[in-house]
Design a protein around this motif. Structure first.
Motif: not given
Lengths: 392, 392
Positions: B35, B46, B22, B39, B18-19, B15, A3
């Motif tokens: 978040i 987000v 997370q 990030t 990534l979220v 992304n 990431d």
């Protein structure tokens, strides 16, 4: 899956490496225009980078090959034969050696001194290694080469901070490595690892992305190449093939365990079984058809084959390379090794694993040590240019 | 070192992952603001991504934990417990099993049927596997889960295009895998590989970047984790630990070779030596202090230890995990394994290698198979969102 954001790095640093590797991998000396076409960089950018690389002693211009058609042909570029060079040094149980490799990978100097190192103190060994290094430096500087660094190959386990943790056949434990020799910085690595790297770079065939390099000296080590790169293990101590058990209840090894491969296929075990005085003697006898020599080599091949078959079952490597002192003996070791692989590897019937001698023979480790120094410059030319500007 | 330009890829795709990751790795349900902070993405970005992930059934909002201070706390986000799920299936020599894992990694359904599969035709086995799959699907759909795919664990070598090339203990050779079961696409993998992956993801300790997972069933397989990832070998056939020789002149193995580890530490060899009727029987006898059971397990531990010590000498892994049927027997196998490692591994004196039972025991392979399906969604949520839009 990472990431982390993509690291920008220095564009010039990246592009210097790109241009240098383009020259290194080209079939014939490329012109600046050829490099621009191959890299998608502009002609002006390539010219500026090439000028820097020439000034830093990494590239040289050569006369173009004459060609038909209009226009003056452009000058070609080659890796410099009078620029930085790497010094390789090897400490093994029964010899010391030195070698210098230039940026193009050519061996420019080599010296080997045969003598049993076991009775000597590590300090005595390092003193003689320093002599070899100094004489290599004097010799190659006459040819206009500049030593960029040195790497030492040892038959044992080394730590990341440059200590020989254990070299059982030398009797070394926690021996420090000099930080410089012949005026240049020194790194240290396991001899089988350096030999495997040298084999990896010498092998033109990109198809061999994974192989087991077996180094047969007094001890037996292995360099494991997986996915096109040397696999070092969690702490850098991979490849101790000589201490894999062949017969768990067999004779006691120098390491203290029983039945290790070295007790069956190490040089001393083979010479003893053959009644031979030296490797040269063993080879002459084998060539003359001497039965004891033949049987000793066949038995060593079988023991090697049992162990190597286990490695293939475990790692699914594509090839096996017999290196070090095994390279000149490969003709006699091959039947045992190939036979055991054929019988023991689960996939051998439909996917055979070739066994071949090392391309570089017994010199692979010391050539690999020298090569590791010049590969660092080829991979990161910007560092070399910055350092040579500071010092030059 | 690659000379390829950095691939841009889809920013949204990156992304979304990534979220999602997370949320998956957060200690407590994070808010959208949490978040964004973690990030470095904007709050608006987000929120849009979270909305897509909620709509696609991958995330759920939960009530915030009450907290002191001013302001209404924001809703927290968790992986959906009613979204896509993975179906794991396992074919082993003496049982079939099924398991469903949701996006959060929780096991939501499990069924095991014990029966010797060797006398049966592969078609009969697949028919029963299809029954297990259909019953798993019916069961979890009642809970609002949606099967996203299936993965089958088999005790043998598989090819990239989904063929069981060889499973010696099942007597299977070139057996095709159904392309779908219970209405979802099927992949196939080696059971020890899937179990090792499952162990890798279940292990909270990031310190174990490399380990050898040993799966003891009727056959013995290994999953090799190096640098934090499963090592599959050049053709996907790594880990055949059961066919590494312990005594090269030992009894003939089902594979045709002599003295393979399976002949000393395979389940059948242990039960025969102990005079036990089943694993449960063996364990009861060992717990009761029966000498034959104790000796049989000690001998198996020693044979395993000789082989595992060879692997550590070769690969320098940081840990050994005893899995499959070895997990509940680890107490009795441990002394032999640890003892041989201590004697045979060159670096053991200053850098011991711990040996521990698998966290997931005998279920690791089937849970790992189901987990591989949901991990694919967690790694590439954009693909799942695109597919669920198309089909939904």
């Amino acid at each position: 899956m990472t990431d982390a954001p993509v690291r920008q790095g220095s564009l010039r640093e990246h592009n210097l490496g790109l241009v240098l590797r383009q020259v290194a991998s080209a079939g014939r000396p490329p012109s600046r225009a050829d490099i621009a076409a191959a890299t998608s960089l502009t002609r002006a950018t390539v010219s500026a980078l090439v000028d820097d690389l020439i000034e830093g002693g990494l590239l040289t211009e050569v006369d173009p090959a004459p060609r038909a058609g209009a226009g003056r042909p452009a000058a070609g570029l080659v890796l410099s034969a009078a620029g930085p060079a790497g010094l390789g040094l090897e400490i093994n149980v029964d010899y010391l050696s030195a070698c210098v490799v230039d940026l193009a990978g050519s061996v420019r100097h080599q010296e080997v001194r045969h003598a049993d190192q076991r009775p000597r103190d590590p300090a005595q060994v390092w003193a003689e290694v320093a002599e070899l290094a100094a004489s290599a430096r004097a010799r190659v500087e006459q040819e206009g080469l500049l030593l960029a660094g040195a790497a030492v190959a040892v038959p044992g386990l080394v730590t990341a901070d440059g200590l020989v943790r254990l070299a059982p056949n030398l009797g070394w434990r926690d021996v420090a490595v000099p930080s410089s020799l012949a005026g240049v910085a020194v790194t240290v690595d396991n001899e089988a690892n350096l030999a495997a790297l040298s084999e990896l770079h010498a092998s033109a065939s990109a198809s061999q992305h994974s192989f087991l390099y077996v180094s047969g000296e007094i001890g037996i080590g292995a360099g494991i190449v997986l996915n096109g790169a040397l696999f070092r293990g969690a702490r850098g101590w991979s490849g101790e093939l000589g201490h894999v058990a062949v017969h768990p209840d067999g004779p006691t090894c120098r390491c203290g365990a029983h039945g290790c491969l070295e007790q069956y296929a190490g040089q001393e075990a083979i010479l003893r079984a053959a009644g031979a005085a030296s490797l040269d003697d063993l080879r002459s006898r084998a060539e003359a058809g001497d039965p004891a020599a033949g049987e000793a080599l066949a038995a060593a091949g079988t023991a090697l084959g049992v162990t190597i078959a286990g490695v293939i079952n475990l790692l699914d490597v594509e090839a096996v390379v017999l290196g070090g002192a095994y390279a000149p003996l490969a003709r006699w070791l091959h039947p045992g090794v190939a036979g055991e692989i054929g019988q023991r590897v689960l996939t051998a019937a439909w996917s055979p694993v070739p066994v071949r001698p090392s391309l570089l023979g017994g010199d692979a480790a010391v050539v690999g040590a020298a090569g590791s120094v010049v590969r660092a410059i080829r991979d990161h030319p910007a560092r070399w240019l910055a350092a040579s500007t500071r010092h030059g």
